[in-house]
Each structure stands twice: as C-alpha cells, then as structure tokens.
Design an enzyme around this catalytic site. Sequence first.
Site, short mmCIF file in Angstrom:
data_model
loop_
_atom_site.label_atom_id
_atom_site.label_comp_id
_atom_site.label_asym_id
_atom_site.label_seq_id
_atom_site.Cartn_x
_atom_site.Cartn_y
_atom_site.Cartn_z
N HIS A 73 37.45 38.55 51.75
CA HIS A 73 37.85 39.39 50.62
C HIS A 73 36.63 40.09 50.05
O HIS A 73 35.49 39.61 50.17
CB HIS A 73 38.59 38.58 49.55
N ASP A 75 36.48 41.28 46.71
CA ASP A 75 36.34 41.16 45.26
C ASP A 75 35.56 39.90 44.90
O ASP A 75 35.49 38.93 45.65
CB ASP A 75 37.70 41.18 44.56
N ASP A 105 30.70 33.47 47.93
CA ASP A 105 32.15 33.70 47.83
C ASP A 105 32.44 35.19 47.68
O ASP A 105 32.61 35.67 46.57
CB ASP A 105 32.70 32.91 46.66
N GLU A 137 41.72 38.91 45.97
CA GLU A 137 41.85 37.50 46.33
C GLU A 137 41.60 36.61 45.12
O GLU A 137 42.27 35.60 44.93
CB GLU A 137 40.85 37.15 47.45
N GLU A 164 35.98 31.60 53.88
CA GLU A 164 35.60 31.00 52.60
C GLU A 164 34.52 29.94 52.84
O GLU A 164 34.42 29.37 53.93
CB GLU A 164 36.82 30.37 51.93
#
Length: 385
Positions: A73, A75, A105, A137, A164
């Site tokens: 992701h 964001d 992250d 996300e 992740e």
Amino acid sequence: MADRLTPRQILDALVGFPTVSRDSNLPLIDWVEAYLTGHGITCHRHYNDARDKAALYAHVGPEEPDGVILSGHTDVVPVDGQPWTSDPFTVTERDGRLYGRGTTDMKGFDALALWALVEAQHRGVTRPLQIALSYDEEVGCTGAPPLIAAMADLPRASAVIVGEPTGMKAVTAHKGGVSFWVHLHGFEVHSSILHEGVSAIMYAAKLIDWANQVNAENAAAAPNPLARLFNPPFTNVHVGTVTGGTAQNITAKDCEFGLGFRVVPGEDPQDWKARFLAKVAEVEAEMKAVRPETWIEVTDTFALPIFEPEEGGAAEALVRRVTGDNGTMHVSYGTEASHFQTAGYSAVVCGPGDIAVAHQPDEFITLAQFDAGHDFMEKLLDDLA
C-alpha cells in the site's frame, strides 16, 4: 531509457511523498508510473470515486497465468503531534537504521517490489511478476477490493505476497475486523434535572462499558483451536476516540465514538456486528423511554475478512522455499491478504521490518532487514527465471 535505481534510491523517493491517508497519493503514483514506463513496463491505474487517489498495477513477463503478485500500500499514517528527531518525509540513516514515515509500513517493501519488477523486465522471467500498489489501507483496507477487481484484466497469478512487516517470516493467518462510527443523539436539559433529559455521553458509556465486559468475558474463556496462536487469543473490542457534550452543566445532546472488533478465525465478524447492534437497540430503547425523539445512529466504517491458513497454499510454499522459514506465525493486525484470499488467490504476508515500530515516531527499518528484503527479491527473481 531511465536509469535503474537501487532499492535505497527508490525508498528515498517514495518516503519523500507525504501520502497520509487523508491526502492524495497521486504525486507518488505519477512518479512510480513514470519510472516503470521508462523501463518499458505498462502500468494501469484504478482511481477512487473522488479521483484524488489511485491504485497502480503492472505485469512483467509472459502474458500467461501462474505468476506472482507483490502487494503493497502507498498510504501512511499521520505524523501530527509525534516527536520526530528528523524529518519524517526524508529517509535519514543513523546507527544501522533508515528512519522515515513508511520505511517499515510499508514503503520499504514497495521500494523492493518496484526494484524487482524493473529487474524482472531487464533480466527476463519465465513466470510473470506483477505489482499491486493500493491506497487507503491504513483506514480499513478499503482500496484493495476495487484494485483486486480491476486486476482481472491481467493474467491471473497463482500467489500473492503481501509485504507488511513480518521480519521476513511467513504469516499465514490474521484476524479480521468490523468497525463502526456510533452517534448518540440525546436531549439537552440542565444537569440539575438530569432525569428529564438524555445525556448522549452517559448512554454512550453504557456501550463502551459493554465493550469492556465483552473483552473480559472473551479473555476468560478458553480459546478455540484456531485462535490459540494469536496474541491475544480472542476477539477484542476497542474504542479509540470519543467526542461529545457542550458544557459541564448541560446533558450532552451528542456523543460520537468509533468502535471496532478484531475477530479471531473460527468466529464470524458478522455475528459480532449482530451482537453489538442488539446492545445498541437495548440502550436506544432506554433512551427513548425518557425522550422518544432520541436515537442511536450506527455507520459501518470498514469490514476486513479473516485471513485463514491455507492447506497446501501456493503462496506459502513459495515464500517458505525462498526464505527457508518453516515456522508458524499468525498476527492480530489486518492486511490486504484477506481480500486477496476472499477473491480466490493464494496469499501470504511476508515483508521486511518490525510491526512494533510502525505508526510510531521515528519509525525505522534496519539496514539488515532492508538487505534481507533485497536478498528475498533476488531469490524470487531466480525462482521466476
């Protein structure tokens, strides 16, 4: 032709875009698309309804199924109010760590995935490699389902690796979740005649205390077999923010709060939603008994499916083959892996970094973990070749 950037150069570029979920990610997507197309890779976008955010996906290798998707992701969470010791949107290296918002992250993985895609384009692969970069996300994985649906125009991959931070270990299950925004509409009176009004705050407290009771009951119960490997090994309920009231001597006309469940495998998130709505109806009836014009409004904010262990899953087998990791690891946080699994993909969660430092001030990824992620991508390219 564009230069082939190192993973570190790509990470520097990605972190430099402040893609907090409340803001647009389009400048980052523009940069990624320009970089990939500069290497002859065709990119596809899927915009949100407001067209201020976009997901990006691309395919390298033969136009056939049985490939691998690298899913990340774009964001990040806000830095507001956090005591950073360096600019959160500039990668800063010190003491064997790379500091910056999203380094763990999960722009660290995104950088490695983009590097791998370009390398696959230049080196050649006999099985396809695809990338899927989503938005939103961090606010409930809401950007993943439309991205996954849009990717139906690509040859279908046989494995999805969601990057992740797991310390490069294979995560094969995580909790699901449902979350709500709750607005209690009370009735204002002077607090000296409290019994004639309805304090939205005090009735909200009943619902919040119900959450405490559920947590205590679940913690005391024996966990089901699928839940035993989670920490905690039970479904928990959390209230993160509460607002309401206008003055100490007035019963609160409004109170709003967010409430969410983290649901273990073996249980159904919709069952927990039903239990919560039953409690809401009970409290609302008490309010209406005092003032019929009061009510409780509940809005769904997100629903994340449970990520279940797969029997003989292709994604898990691939990651174990590449990393040599044979341990069992389940996590309580949610990822987009469950959306891919719901769509029929074999999925696994595996990426560099430590989830404990995600969302924190001075978020970092160690150089050792970033290098381990690079080594993983090299071995994955060898596997695909």
